[in-house]
Design a protein around this motif. Structure first.
Motif, PDB file in Angstrom:
ATOM      1  N   MET A   1      -6.019  11.849   4.319  1.00 23.95           N
ATOM      2  CA  MET A   1      -5.261  12.109   5.637  1.00 23.95           C
ATOM      3  C   MET A   1      -4.710  10.851   5.990  1.00 23.95           C
ATOM      4  SD  MET A   1      -6.446  14.129   9.006  1.00 23.95           S
ATOM      5  CE  MET A   1      -7.973  13.098   9.094  1.00 23.95           C
ATOM      6  N   CYS A   2      -3.250  10.675   5.867  1.00 26.27           N
ATOM      7  CA  CYS A   2      -2.710   9.474   6.194  1.00 26.27           C
ATOM      8  C   CYS A   2      -1.285   9.556   6.411  1.00 26.27           C
ATOM      9  CB  CYS A   2      -2.821   8.687   5.019  1.00 26.27           C
ATOM     10  SG  CYS A   2      -2.186   9.038   3.515  1.00 26.27           S
ATOM     11  N   SER A   3      -0.581   8.630   7.026  1.00 24.06           N
ATOM     12  CA  SER A   3       0.941   8.845   7.275  1.00 24.06           C
ATOM     13  C   SER A   3       1.217   7.389   6.371  1.00 24.06           C
ATOM     14  CB  SER A   3       1.229   8.490   8.646  1.00 24.06           C
ATOM     15  OG  SER A   3       0.703   7.542   9.181  1.00 24.06           O
ATOM     16  N   ILE A   4       2.225   7.589   5.790  1.00 25.50           N
ATOM     17  CA  ILE A   4       2.933   6.694   4.814  1.00 25.50           C
ATOM     18  C   ILE A   4       4.583   6.268   5.258  1.00 25.50           C
ATOM     19  CG2 ILE A   4       3.367   6.072   2.473  1.00 25.50           C
ATOM     20  CD1 ILE A   4       1.163   7.899   1.462  1.00 25.50           C
ATOM     21  N   GLY A   5       4.769   5.095   5.630  1.00 28.04           N
ATOM     22  CA  GLY A   5       5.877   4.719   6.079  1.00 28.04           C
ATOM     23  C   GLY A   5       7.147   4.638   4.957  1.00 28.04           C
ATOM     24  N   GLU A   6       8.294   4.515   5.460  1.00 31.41           N
ATOM     25  CA  GLU A   6       9.490   4.535   4.573  1.00 31.41           C
ATOM     26  C   GLU A   6       9.410   3.516   3.224  1.00 31.41           C
ATOM     27  OE1 GLU A   6      13.127   4.735   6.277  1.00 31.41           O
ATOM     28  OE2 GLU A   6      12.806   6.345   7.483  1.00 31.41           O
ATOM     29  N   ASN A   7       9.884   3.899   2.288  1.00 35.32           N
ATOM     30  CA  ASN A   7      10.268   3.073   1.124  1.00 35.32           C
ATOM     31  C   ASN A   7       8.908   2.206   0.606  1.00 35.32           C
ATOM     32  OD1 ASN A   7      12.910   3.550   1.038  1.00 35.32           O
ATOM     33  ND2 ASN A   7      13.174   2.343   2.940  1.00 35.32           N
ATOM     34  N   THR A   8       7.664   2.841   1.003  1.00 32.27           N
ATOM     35  CA  THR A   8       6.401   2.297   0.183  1.00 32.27           C
ATOM     36  C   THR A   8       6.177   2.727  -0.901  1.00 32.27           C
ATOM     37  OG1 THR A   8       5.341   1.844   2.448  1.00 32.27           O
ATOM     38  CG2 THR A   8       3.997   2.413   0.819  1.00 32.27           C
ATOM     39  N   LEU A   9       5.645   1.655  -1.669  1.00 24.95           N
ATOM     40  CA  LEU A   9       5.209   2.085  -3.175  1.00 24.95           C
ATOM     41  C   LEU A   9       3.764   2.202  -3.349  1.00 24.95           C
ATOM     42  CD1 LEU A   9       7.769  -0.578  -4.813  1.00 24.95           C
ATOM     43  CD2 LEU A   9       8.251   1.713  -4.403  1.00 24.95           C
ATOM     44  N   ILE A  10       3.406   3.259  -3.996  1.00 24.74           N
ATOM     45  CA  ILE A  10       1.814   3.381  -4.343  1.00 24.74           C
ATOM     46  C   ILE A  10       1.750   3.446  -5.750  1.00 24.74           C
ATOM     47  CG2 ILE A  10      -0.297   4.821  -4.018  1.00 24.74           C
ATOM     48  CD1 ILE A  10       1.136   3.904  -0.933  1.00 24.74           C
ATOM     49  N   GLY A  11       0.812   2.507  -6.325  1.00 26.76           N
ATOM     50  CA  GLY A  11       0.679   2.486  -7.489  1.00 26.76           C
ATOM     51  C   GLY A  11      -0.260   3.487  -8.199  1.00 26.76           C
ATOM     52  N   SER A  12      -0.409   3.495  -9.544  1.00 24.77           N
ATOM     53  CA  SER A  12      -1.285   4.470 -10.161  1.00 24.77           C
ATOM     54  C   SER A  12      -2.697   4.249 -10.009  1.00 24.77           C
ATOM     55  CB  SER A  12      -1.044   4.474 -11.661  1.00 24.77           C
ATOM     56  OG  SER A  12       0.204   4.583 -12.109  1.00 24.77           O
ATOM     57  N   GLY A  13      -3.576   5.449  -9.741  1.00 27.67           N
ATOM     58  CA  GLY A  13      -4.931   5.387  -9.607  1.00 27.67           C
ATOM     59  C   GLY A  13      -5.192   4.882  -8.402  1.00 27.67           C
ATOM     60  N   VAL A  14      -4.632   4.887  -7.421  1.00 23.44           N
ATOM     61  CA  VAL A  14      -4.808   4.502  -5.786  1.00 23.44           C
ATOM     62  C   VAL A  14      -5.660   5.638  -5.034  1.00 23.44           C
ATOM     63  CG1 VAL A  14      -3.661   3.637  -3.545  1.00 23.44           C
ATOM     64  CG2 VAL A  14      -3.076   2.854  -5.566  1.00 23.44           C
ATOM     65  N   HIS A  15      -6.527   5.160  -4.340  1.00 20.53           N
ATOM     66  CA  HIS A  15      -7.185   6.044  -3.630  1.00 20.53           C
ATOM     67  C   HIS A  15      -7.360   5.764  -2.129  1.00 20.53           C
ATOM     68  CE1 HIS A  15      -9.866   8.249  -6.702  1.00 20.53           C
ATOM     69  NE2 HIS A  15      -9.653   7.123  -7.352  1.00 20.53           N
ATOM     70  N   ILE A  16      -6.559   6.695  -1.315  1.00 25.47           N
ATOM     71  CA  ILE A  16      -6.480   6.473   0.200  1.00 25.47           C
ATOM     72  C   ILE A  16      -7.423   7.369   0.856  1.00 25.47           C
ATOM     73  CG2 ILE A  16      -4.825   6.525   2.067  1.00 25.47           C
ATOM     74  CD1 ILE A  16      -2.461   6.396  -0.068  1.00 25.47           C
ATOM     75  N   LEU A  17      -8.667   6.765   1.344  1.00 24.19           N
ATOM     76  CA  LEU A  17      -9.410   7.758   1.942  1.00 24.19           C
ATOM     77  C   LEU A  17      -9.275   8.037   3.400  1.00 24.19           C
ATOM     78  CD1 LEU A  17     -10.923   6.347  -0.387  1.00 24.19           C
ATOM     79  CD2 LEU A  17     -13.125   6.356   0.952  1.00 24.19           C
ATOM     80  N   SER A  18      -9.908   8.992   3.962  1.00 24.14           N
ATOM     81  CA  SER A  18      -9.507   9.272   5.482  1.00 24.14           C
ATOM     82  C   SER A  18     -10.378   8.753   6.197  1.00 24.14           C
ATOM     83  CB  SER A  18      -9.777  10.763   5.674  1.00 24.14           C
ATOM     84  OG  SER A  18      -8.929  11.616   4.902  1.00 24.14           O
TER      85      SER A  18
END
Length: 205
Positions: A99-116
């Motif tokens: 559960m997240c919000s991601i702002g404009e033009n952000t880059l998320i690489g491979s295998g990233v874990h974004i936890l709540s």
């Protein structure tokens, strides 16, 4: 070219609409996040540009304030509908997005874990199993124009313009815009805006 791209997106939006309606229907039976995750898992298996366009269309319909101008990679799974992805965001393959919000033009690489958040599992009561103690879910904010390196783990907010190096674990909020963070636990190593980043040419990830 823009007209053609818009036409292609309209086609995939039409294809995604029945999937979204089916997701809504099954969600009425209970465990809406579980149903959403199941659809996300299925969509994550579609390779190539078709997969990218279909995922963008589905998440645009299913997730609040999510643009259709996003790229979500192969085998990447979203686990909560309450996730917002802004225009121009790139999420690489094999990510797990909570559960997240991601702002404009952000880059998320491979295998990233974004936890709540960092408190999903309570463990204070030694008389109970950890899985029986519940926890708190938090919508984590990742700002605009950020770069999250491969295999990073994000559990807290990331300010606009920040960089989190590959393999880093961010457990406390990075509140200062432009900070470059690395390590486990991550710490600030310099700032893009105040430390003359043009003088440093190191690889982040």
């Amino acid at each position: 070219m823009r007209v053609f791209k818009r036409l292609v997106k309209s086609v995939f939006l039409a294809l995604a609409t029945p999937l979204y309606l089916l997701c809504l229907l099954f969600s009425q039976l209970g465990n809406a996040d579980g149903v959403f995750t199941s659809f996300s898992q299925g969509l994550s298996l579609i390779p190539g540009k078709c997969g990218v366009y279909l995922r963008a269309a589905f998440y645009h319909l299913a997730c609040p304030a999510t643009s259709d101008e996003i790229s979500v990679g192969f085998l990447t799974i979203l686990s909560h509908r309450d996730t917002s992805i802004a225009k121009g965001v790139y999420i690489g393959p094999q990510c797990n997005v909570g559960m997240c919000s991601i702002g404009e033009n952000t880059l998320i690489g491979s295998g990233v874990h974004i936890l709540s958040g960092s408190r999903q599992h309570g463990f204070q009561d030694n008389q109970k199993l950890i899985q029986d103690q519940g926890g708190a879910f938090e919508k984590v904010r990742i700002g605009a124009d950020c770069w999250i390196g491969n295999s990073a783990v994000i559990m807290a907010a990331v300010a606009d313009g920040s960089i989190v190096a590959a393999g880093s674990v961010l457990s406390k909020a990075a509140d200062k815009e432009g900070d470059i963070l690395a390590g486990n636990p991550s710490r600030t190593i310099r700032n893009r805006f105040s430390d003359g980043i043009q003088k440093h040419q190191g690889t982040i990830g």
